[in-house]
Design a protein around this motif. Structure first.
Motif, PDB file in Angstrom:
ATOM      1  N   UNK A   1       5.550   8.173 -13.825  1.00 63.16           N
ATOM      2  CA  UNK A   1       6.895   8.922 -13.208  1.00 63.16           C
ATOM      3  C   UNK A   1       7.189   8.655 -12.134  1.00 63.16           C
ATOM      4  N   UNK A   2       8.035   9.544 -11.903  1.00 61.68           N
ATOM      5  CA  UNK A   2       8.704   9.386 -10.498  1.00 61.68           C
ATOM      6  C   UNK A   2      10.110   8.916 -10.380  1.00 61.68           C
ATOM      7  N   UNK A   3      10.324   8.829  -9.093  1.00 62.64           N
ATOM      8  CA  UNK A   3      11.488   7.708  -8.489  1.00 62.64           C
ATOM      9  C   UNK A   3      10.913   7.066  -7.243  1.00 62.64           C
TER      10      UNK A   3
ATOM     11  N   UNK B   1       1.104  -1.127  -0.269  1.00 62.78           N
ATOM     12  CA  UNK B   1       0.045  -0.202   0.083  1.00 62.78           C
ATOM     13  C   UNK B   1       0.593   1.547   0.128  1.00 62.78           C
ATOM     14  N   UNK B   2       0.399   1.984  -0.635  1.00 65.08           N
ATOM     15  CA  UNK B   2       1.014   3.442  -0.706  1.00 65.08           C
ATOM     16  C   UNK B   2       0.570   4.841   0.237  1.00 65.08           C
ATOM     17  N   UNK B   3       0.784   5.213   1.523  1.00 63.39           N
ATOM     18  CA  UNK B   3       0.996   6.324   1.822  1.00 63.39           C
ATOM     19  C   UNK B   3       1.520   7.041   1.904  1.00 63.39           C
ATOM     20  N   UNK B   4       0.156   9.126   1.305  1.00 61.22           N
ATOM     21  CA  UNK B   4      -0.658   8.401   0.960  1.00 61.22           C
ATOM     22  C   UNK B   4      -0.441   8.081  -0.232  1.00 61.22           C
ATOM     23  N   UNK B   5      -1.818   8.209  -0.694  1.00 62.68           N
ATOM     24  CA  UNK B   5      -1.477   7.375  -1.661  1.00 62.68           C
ATOM     25  C   UNK B   5      -2.218   8.778  -3.202  1.00 62.68           C
ATOM     26  N   UNK B   6      -3.132   9.567  -2.833  1.00 66.42           N
ATOM     27  CA  UNK B   6      -2.588  10.695  -3.420  1.00 66.42           C
ATOM     28  C   UNK B   6      -1.561  11.839  -2.832  1.00 66.42           C
ATOM     29  N   UNK B   7      -0.996  12.721  -3.553  1.00 64.80           N
ATOM     30  CA  UNK B   7       0.064  13.345  -3.010  1.00 64.80           C
ATOM     31  C   UNK B   7      -0.456  14.739  -4.244  1.00 64.80           C
ATOM     32  N   UNK B   8       0.562  15.495  -3.564  1.00 63.37           N
ATOM     33  CA  UNK B   8       0.742  16.889  -4.651  1.00 63.37           C
ATOM     34  C   UNK B   8       1.841  16.651  -5.053  1.00 63.37           C
ATOM     35  N   UNK B   9       2.933  17.340  -5.881  1.00 65.35           N
ATOM     36  CA  UNK B   9       3.470  17.393  -6.282  1.00 65.35           C
ATOM     37  C   UNK B   9       5.070  17.918  -5.486  1.00 65.35           C
ATOM     38  N   UNK B  10       4.897  18.385  -4.708  1.00 62.40           N
ATOM     39  CA  UNK B  10       5.963  18.581  -3.839  1.00 62.40           C
ATOM     40  C   UNK B  10       5.801  17.350  -2.303  1.00 62.40           C
ATOM     41  N   UNK B  11       4.816  16.118  -2.556  1.00 61.49           N
ATOM     42  CA  UNK B  11       4.759  15.883  -1.758  1.00 61.49           C
ATOM     43  C   UNK B  11       5.404  14.629  -2.121  1.00 61.49           C
ATOM     44  N   UNK B  12       5.842  13.604  -0.981  1.00 61.19           N
ATOM     45  CA  UNK B  12       6.728  11.910  -1.117  1.00 61.19           C
ATOM     46  C   UNK B  12       5.156  11.188  -0.578  1.00 61.19           C
ATOM     47  N   UNK B  13       5.288   9.752  -1.029  1.00 59.00           N
ATOM     48  CA  UNK B  13       4.612   9.385  -0.147  1.00 59.00           C
ATOM     49  C   UNK B  13       5.279   7.819  -0.318  1.00 59.00           C
TER      50      UNK B  13
ATOM     51  N   UNK C   1       6.919  12.297  -6.843  1.00 57.21           N
ATOM     52  CA  UNK C   1       7.183  12.450  -8.271  1.00 57.21           C
ATOM     53  C   UNK C   1       8.116  13.538  -9.316  1.00 57.21           C
ATOM     54  N   UNK C   2       8.894  14.049  -8.795  1.00 64.40           N
ATOM     55  CA  UNK C   2       9.596  15.273  -9.208  1.00 64.40           C
ATOM     56  C   UNK C   2       9.264  15.290 -10.766  1.00 64.40           C
ATOM     57  N   UNK C   3       8.073  16.302 -10.997  1.00 63.67           N
ATOM     58  CA  UNK C   3       7.650  16.963 -11.418  1.00 63.67           C
ATOM     59  C   UNK C   3       5.972  16.161 -12.774  1.00 63.67           C
ATOM     60  N   UNK C   4       6.210  14.547 -12.280  1.00 59.35           N
ATOM     61  CA  UNK C   4       5.292  13.687 -13.007  1.00 59.35           C
ATOM     62  C   UNK C   4       3.757  14.385 -12.118  1.00 59.35           C
TER      63      UNK C   4
END
Length: 268
Positions: free
Chosen positions: A155-157, A124-136, A166-169
């Motif tokens: 995208x992203x890493x 599972x990804x937490x959080x599963x919804x993020x903004x570009x400046x966040x991490x999961x 996300x790194x811009x994705x």
């Protein structure tokens, strides 16, 4: 006297011949030695995964590969459940736990194998919804410990510890998780654009209203006045100017604490 000497000589030659044959058997006849060891040492079970104890996922099937002993082998489940399909393929039970299997060869030698049955690998990804400046953070559960992560699509890493950036994705990224036994699962992260309030730097008259909105970020959004006069609807962003001229700072915040602000000028 001579007869005793003659028989003694023959005995010595026989002893030497027997010793020589025994030495040849030990040093030169490797297959025979291996066969003798096989009979006396008993069977040893080898298992595909190099874990100790071996681990398999609930409901999975794996062949047991005993070496040593004397074929054929017979298998019995001492404790823990599961069963056999075919002659030597073990199928794990449907619930996690410890299984003990006994293998016996045709000479009566036996050996025990302990197997750890683990839950199916999920992530599972937490959080599963993020903004570009966040991490999961991708969190695996079940399977066999020792996980690796990669971005399967989007995208992203993602780091070796499962932290996704996300790194811009902007969009949906699919993260692939693999455990040390080769089991694979996936999870997804949705990356939204950076939170942005609108309109920027507006000017309105006293005692009038102005609706604010926002793009990006992670819902739900909430509006507030950081500095200055007036009032604003928390959920709809409708700003009501006061009766006095001046400025007010309006802020929108999202579910992850991201924020965007603008200054409103109130004119007479």
């Amino acid at each position: 006297m001579k007869l005793n000497y003659f028989f003694g000589l023959i005995r010595r030659k026989l002893y030497f011949l027997i010793f020589s044959l025994f030495f040849l058997l030990l040093s030169g006849c490797g297959n025979m030695t291996a066969n003798l060891n096989s009979i006396f040492k008993g069977p040893v079970i080898q298992f595909p995964e190099a874990n100790n104890p071996p681990h398999i996922v609930v409901g999975e099937s794996h062949p047991l590969n005993p070496i040593g002993g004397v074929e054929p082998y017979a298998y019995t489940i001492v404790s823990g459940g599961g069963g056999f399909s075919g002659s030597s393929t073990f199928t794990a039970p449907s619930s996690p736990g410890v299984v003990v299997i006994n293998v016996t060869d045709s000479a009566g030698n036996s050996s025990l194998l302990t197997i750890q049955v683990v839950p199916t690998l999920v992530a599972t990804a937490s959080p599963s919804v993020i903004a570009l400046n966040n991490t999961s953070t991708v969190v695996p559960q079940g399977g066999v410990a020792g996980y690796s992560f990669s971005v399967l699509s989007g995208g992203g890493v993602v780091s070796s510890s499962g932290v996704y950036e996300p790194q811009g994705f902007v969009g949906v990224a699919t993260i692939r998780v693999q455990d040390s036994a080769g089991h694979i699962t996936t999870t997804s992260v949705t990356a939204n654009s950076t939170l942005q309030i609108s309109p920027m730097s507006p000017a309105i008259y006293t005692m009038t209203t102005l609706p604010f909105s926002a793009t990006g970020g992670v819902a739900p959004l909430s509006y507030s006045i950081l500095l200055g006069a007036g009032s604003i609807g928390v959920s709809d962003g409708l700003y009501q100017a006061s009766s006095s001229a001046g400025t007010a700072t309006v802020v929108v915040s999202d579910a992850l604490g991201n924020s965007s602000w603008t200054q409103v000028t109130i004119q007479q």
